[in-house]
Design an enzyme around this catalytic site. Structure first.
Site, PDB file in Angstrom:
ATOM      1  N   GLY A  12      28.862 -60.766 -14.752  1.00  0.00           N
ATOM      2  CA  GLY A  12      28.302 -61.887 -15.646  1.00  0.00           C
ATOM      3  C   GLY A  12      27.228 -62.755 -15.168  1.00  0.00           C
ATOM      4  O   GLY A  12      26.905 -63.743 -15.628  1.00  0.00           O
ATOM      5  N   SER A  13      26.487 -62.300 -14.069  1.00  0.00           N
ATOM      6  CA  SER A  13      25.316 -63.095 -13.500  1.00  0.00           C
ATOM      7  C   SER A  13      24.446 -62.840 -14.436  1.00  0.00           C
ATOM      8  O   SER A  13      23.495 -63.979 -14.766  1.00  0.00           O
ATOM      9  CB  SER A  13      24.799 -62.262 -12.306  1.00  0.00           C
ATOM     10  OG  SER A  13      24.693 -60.956 -12.284  1.00  0.00           O
ATOM     11  N   ASN A  14      23.782 -61.892 -15.318  1.00  0.00           N
ATOM     12  CA  ASN A  14      22.842 -62.146 -16.394  1.00  0.00           C
ATOM     13  C   ASN A  14      23.448 -63.105 -17.595  1.00  0.00           C
ATOM     14  O   ASN A  14      22.733 -63.879 -17.677  1.00  0.00           O
ATOM     15  CB  ASN A  14      22.711 -60.786 -16.783  1.00  0.00           C
ATOM     16  CG  ASN A  14      21.681 -59.989 -16.423  1.00  0.00           C
ATOM     17  OD1 ASN A  14      20.364 -60.285 -16.220  1.00  0.00           O
ATOM     18  ND2 ASN A  14      22.103 -58.905 -15.354  1.00  0.00           N
ATOM     19  N   LEU A  87      29.523 -47.938 -26.054  1.00  0.00           N
ATOM     20  CA  LEU A  87      28.574 -47.656 -27.259  1.00  0.00           C
ATOM     21  C   LEU A  87      28.758 -48.571 -28.417  1.00  0.00           C
ATOM     22  O   LEU A  87      29.607 -48.690 -28.755  1.00  0.00           O
ATOM     23  CB  LEU A  87      28.656 -46.170 -27.685  1.00  0.00           C
ATOM     24  CG  LEU A  87      27.503 -45.541 -28.472  1.00  0.00           C
ATOM     25  CD1 LEU A  87      26.219 -45.633 -27.645  1.00  0.00           C
ATOM     26  CD2 LEU A  87      28.013 -44.154 -28.883  1.00  0.00           C
ATOM     27  N   ASN A 102      19.714 -54.598 -25.233  1.00  0.00           N
ATOM     28  CA  ASN A 102      20.345 -54.345 -24.091  1.00  0.00           C
ATOM     29  C   ASN A 102      19.500 -54.408 -22.877  1.00  0.00           C
ATOM     30  O   ASN A 102      18.233 -54.061 -22.873  1.00  0.00           O
ATOM     31  CB  ASN A 102      20.963 -52.953 -24.211  1.00  0.00           C
ATOM     32  CG  ASN A 102      21.761 -52.654 -22.753  1.00  0.00           C
ATOM     33  OD1 ASN A 102      22.480 -53.282 -22.356  1.00  0.00           O
ATOM     34  ND2 ASN A 102      21.539 -51.391 -22.289  1.00  0.00           N
ATOM     35  N   HIS A 104      18.801 -52.576 -19.026  1.00  0.00           N
ATOM     36  CA  HIS A 104      19.387 -51.351 -18.249  1.00  0.00           C
ATOM     37  C   HIS A 104      18.411 -51.582 -16.896  1.00  0.00           C
ATOM     38  O   HIS A 104      17.375 -51.514 -16.851  1.00  0.00           O
ATOM     39  CB  HIS A 104      19.012 -50.132 -19.108  1.00  0.00           C
ATOM     40  CG  HIS A 104      19.542 -48.961 -18.398  1.00  0.00           C
ATOM     41  ND1 HIS A 104      20.920 -48.594 -18.416  1.00  0.00           N
ATOM     42  CD2 HIS A 104      18.998 -47.899 -17.527  1.00  0.00           C
ATOM     43  CE1 HIS A 104      21.228 -47.675 -17.573  1.00  0.00           C
ATOM     44  NE2 HIS A 104      20.008 -47.032 -17.328  1.00  0.00           N
TER      45      HIS A 104
HETATM   46  C1  GAR Z   1      23.065 -55.332 -14.761  1.00  0.00           C
HETATM   47  O1  GAR Z   1      22.258 -54.802 -13.738  1.00  0.00           O
HETATM   48  C2  GAR Z   1      22.534 -54.509 -15.989  1.00  0.00           C
HETATM   49  O2  GAR Z   1      21.359 -54.144 -16.037  1.00  0.00           O
HETATM   50  C3  GAR Z   1      23.716 -53.417 -15.986  1.00  0.00           C
HETATM   51  O3  GAR Z   1      24.636 -54.008 -15.494  1.00  0.00           O
HETATM   52  C4  GAR Z   1      24.535 -54.879 -14.655  1.00  0.00           C
HETATM   53  C5  GAR Z   1      25.359 -56.308 -14.991  1.00  0.00           C
HETATM   54  O4  GAR Z   1      25.531 -57.417 -14.185  1.00  0.00           O
HETATM   55  N1  GAR Z   1      23.857 -52.971 -17.174  1.00  0.00           N
HETATM   56  C6  GAR Z   1      23.674 -51.314 -17.301  1.00  0.00           C
HETATM   57  O5  GAR Z   1      23.846 -50.752 -16.407  1.00  0.00           O
HETATM   58  C7  GAR Z   1      23.962 -50.938 -18.746  1.00  0.00           C
HETATM   59  N2  GAR Z   1      23.909 -49.376 -18.928  1.00  0.00           N
HETATM   60  P1  GAR Z   1      25.884 -58.669 -14.241  1.00  0.00           P
HETATM   61  O6  GAR Z   1      27.407 -58.283 -15.029  1.00  0.00           O
HETATM   62  O7  GAR Z   1      26.047 -59.270 -13.013  1.00  0.00           O
HETATM   63  O8  GAR Z   1      25.199 -59.292 -15.115  1.00  0.00           O
END
Ligand code: GAR
Length: 190
Positions: A12-14, A87, A102, A104
């Protein structure tokens, strides 16, 4: 008011960063988090922002009659997948054309597709000795990581880089750019 719904099921950092970015705004609001993992760290990260959290099963996600009303009550301008691995079902993509995005952690079309997420992506980058690595923000269609690209940013991989260092560089790119790209997109959506 422009409403954002977040979908996330990881650290959940994003999601937290997006909530912080928009927290003082009068014109944009993060209205809900949707999560398919009851023990995901992202759920706790929503508490300071008092954002409603919906935990759902994959079966519920696939059930249009159950899921669409749940989403529609928030009248989202944008649905943002921020570390979400299921998906998107066809009905959702059709119902929200160009309104689901999204992030990635790779320069798509490289290192995309089912099962390519988080450290798997970075391991592939190192194994294939890529000289460049980065992030992609893209529209979501019916296939994993194949929707139209909106934004990419990259860095050069050097010979000292390892899993830890490139993960950090990717996280920095995501933190800096994702909320700004969302902000810009929202300006184009009624
Ligand atoms: C992020 O790096 C995002 O780009 C990736 O998951 C991570 C989530 O980090 N997403 C994917 O790989 C989608 N295919 P977070 O939970 O700390 O935000």
């Amino acid at each position: 008011m422009k409403n954002i719904i977040l979908f996330a099921s990881g650290n959940g950092s994003n999601a937290e960063n997006i909530c912080t970015y928009f927290s003082q705004r009068k014109d944009v609001k993060v209205v809900a988090l949707f999560c398919n993992k009851a023990d995901a760290k992202v759920i706790d990260k929503m508490k300071p922002f008092a954002i409603p959290v919906h935990v759902f099963t994959k079966q519920q996600f696939l059930d249009e009659r159950f899921f669409l009303p749940l989403i529609n009550q928030y009248q989202p301008s944008l649905i943002v997948l921020a570390g979400f691995l299921l998906l998107a079902p066809n009905y959702l993509v059709k119902h929200f054309p160009n309104q689901i995005i999204n992030i990635h952690p790779a320069l798509l079309p490289k290192h995309g597709g089912k099962g390519m997420y988080g450290h798997y992506v970075h391991e592939a980058v190192l194994a294939q000795k890529d000289i460049e690595h980065g992030i992609t923000i893209h529209y979501v269609n019916e296939n994993f990581d194949e929707g139209k690209s909106i934004f990419q940013n990259s860095f050069l991989v050097n010979e000292l880089d390892d899993l830890n260092s490139i993960s950090k560089k990717i996280a920095e790119l995501e933190m800096t750019n994702f909320p700004k790209v969302i902000d810009e997109l929202l300006k184009k959506i009624n």
